[in-house]
Design an enzyme around this catalytic site. Structure first.
Site, PDB file in Angstrom:
ATOM      1  N   HIS A  79       9.968  -3.292  -1.139  1.00 47.92           N
ATOM      2  CA  HIS A  79       8.571  -3.719  -1.178  1.00 47.92           C
ATOM      3  C   HIS A  79       8.437  -5.205  -1.512  1.00 47.92           C
ATOM      4  O   HIS A  79       9.317  -5.801  -2.142  1.00 47.92           O
ATOM      5  CB  HIS A  79       7.801  -2.879  -2.185  1.00 47.92           C
ATOM      6  CG  HIS A  79       7.626  -1.460  -1.725  1.00 47.92           C
ATOM      7  ND1 HIS A  79       6.873  -0.541  -2.407  1.00 47.92           N
ATOM      8  CD2 HIS A  79       8.100  -0.800  -0.639  1.00 47.92           C
ATOM      9  CE1 HIS A  79       6.882   0.607  -1.770  1.00 47.92           C
ATOM     10  NE2 HIS A  79       7.637   0.472  -0.683  1.00 47.92           N
ATOM     11  N   GLU A  81       6.493  -6.786  -3.625  1.00 47.69           N
ATOM     12  CA  GLU A  81       6.483  -7.092  -5.055  1.00 47.69           C
ATOM     13  C   GLU A  81       7.906  -7.102  -5.607  1.00 47.69           C
ATOM     14  O   GLU A  81       8.284  -7.982  -6.377  1.00 47.69           O
ATOM     15  CB  GLU A  81       5.668  -6.058  -5.845  1.00 47.69           C
ATOM     16  CG  GLU A  81       4.239  -5.879  -5.368  1.00 47.69           C
ATOM     17  CD  GLU A  81       4.073  -4.681  -4.447  1.00 47.69           C
ATOM     18  OE1 GLU A  81       3.146  -3.891  -4.698  1.00 47.69           O
ATOM     19  OE2 GLU A  81       4.861  -4.525  -3.491  1.00 47.69           O
ATOM     20  N   CYS A 117       2.578   0.506  -5.432  1.00 46.70           N
ATOM     21  CA  CYS A 117       3.015   1.885  -5.632  1.00 46.70           C
ATOM     22  C   CYS A 117       3.492   2.046  -7.077  1.00 46.70           C
ATOM     23  O   CYS A 117       3.636   1.065  -7.818  1.00 46.70           O
ATOM     24  CB  CYS A 117       4.132   2.246  -4.652  1.00 46.70           C
ATOM     25  SG  CYS A 117       5.715   1.460  -5.008  1.00 46.70           S
ATOM     26  N   CYS A 120       6.662  -0.025  -7.871  1.00 42.85           N
ATOM     27  CA  CYS A 120       6.406  -1.454  -8.028  1.00 42.85           C
ATOM     28  C   CYS A 120       5.635  -1.739  -9.311  1.00 42.85           C
ATOM     29  O   CYS A 120       5.872  -2.759  -9.962  1.00 42.85           O
ATOM     30  CB  CYS A 120       5.687  -2.008  -6.809  1.00 42.85           C
ATOM     31  SG  CYS A 120       6.774  -2.155  -5.371  1.00 42.85           S
TER      32      CYS A 120
END
Length: 162
Positions: A79, A81, A117, A120
């Site tokens: 991801h 992040e 999410c 993250c």
């Protein structure tokens, strides 16, 4: 002359970073900023050296009809992040702000109401980042105090997705 706000300035940069994303579902861009300096950037894509979904022209989660926010072990991407956090020294992330934008890869329109999410969120908390700013539209955004993620622990809710 009217200047763009600082939040929208950094969100514009995060949106440009999202253009490098290789996910067929959603293109995320993230930047970490501290003291008006960009510490790192990240976008979602396969780990270095592996083929991206955009190269393979297949998303396993789409192929298996997996809903948004579930079964991330089936996803090839790291991801945005997480990639930004990986690229930054921890001492520079303490008290920093993470700016995030999500774009639809099919029409390049912004996804309104997106969030990090659960995985993250945990990484953002552990990195010491204090604020997350998420773009909803070209002009509107949400400012999230990371302390709220600690106090309102969604990992205990039993609800999946976001």
């Amino acid at each position: 002359m009217e200047r763009v706000s600082k939040h929208n300035y950094y969100l514009d940069i995060a949106q440009t970073v999202a253009e490098r994303a290789t996910c067929l579902r959603r293109m995320f861009g993230a930047i970490i900023v501290k003291n008006d300096s960009i510490i790192s950037t990240g976008y979602n894509g396969a780990p270095r050296g592996r083929k991206n979904c955009s190269d393979l022209q297949v998303c396993m989660r789409d192929k298996l009809n997996i809903p948004r926010g579930e079964r991330y072990e089936m996803c090839r991407s790291v991801h945005a992040e997480a990639n930004a956090i990986i690229a930054a020294p921890r001492e520079q992330m303490l008290g920093a702000t993470l700016y995030m934008v999500c774009v639809n890869p099919k029409n390049r329109e912004l996804y309104e109401g997106t969030n990090s999410c659960m995985m993250c969120k945990r990484q953002i908390i552990n990195a010491g980042i204090s604020t997350v700013v998420v773009r909803d539209t070209k002009e509107s955004y949400r400012v999230i105090d990371v302390k709220d993620w600690i106090e309102n622990d969604d990992s205990l809710s039993g609800v999946f997705g976001y």
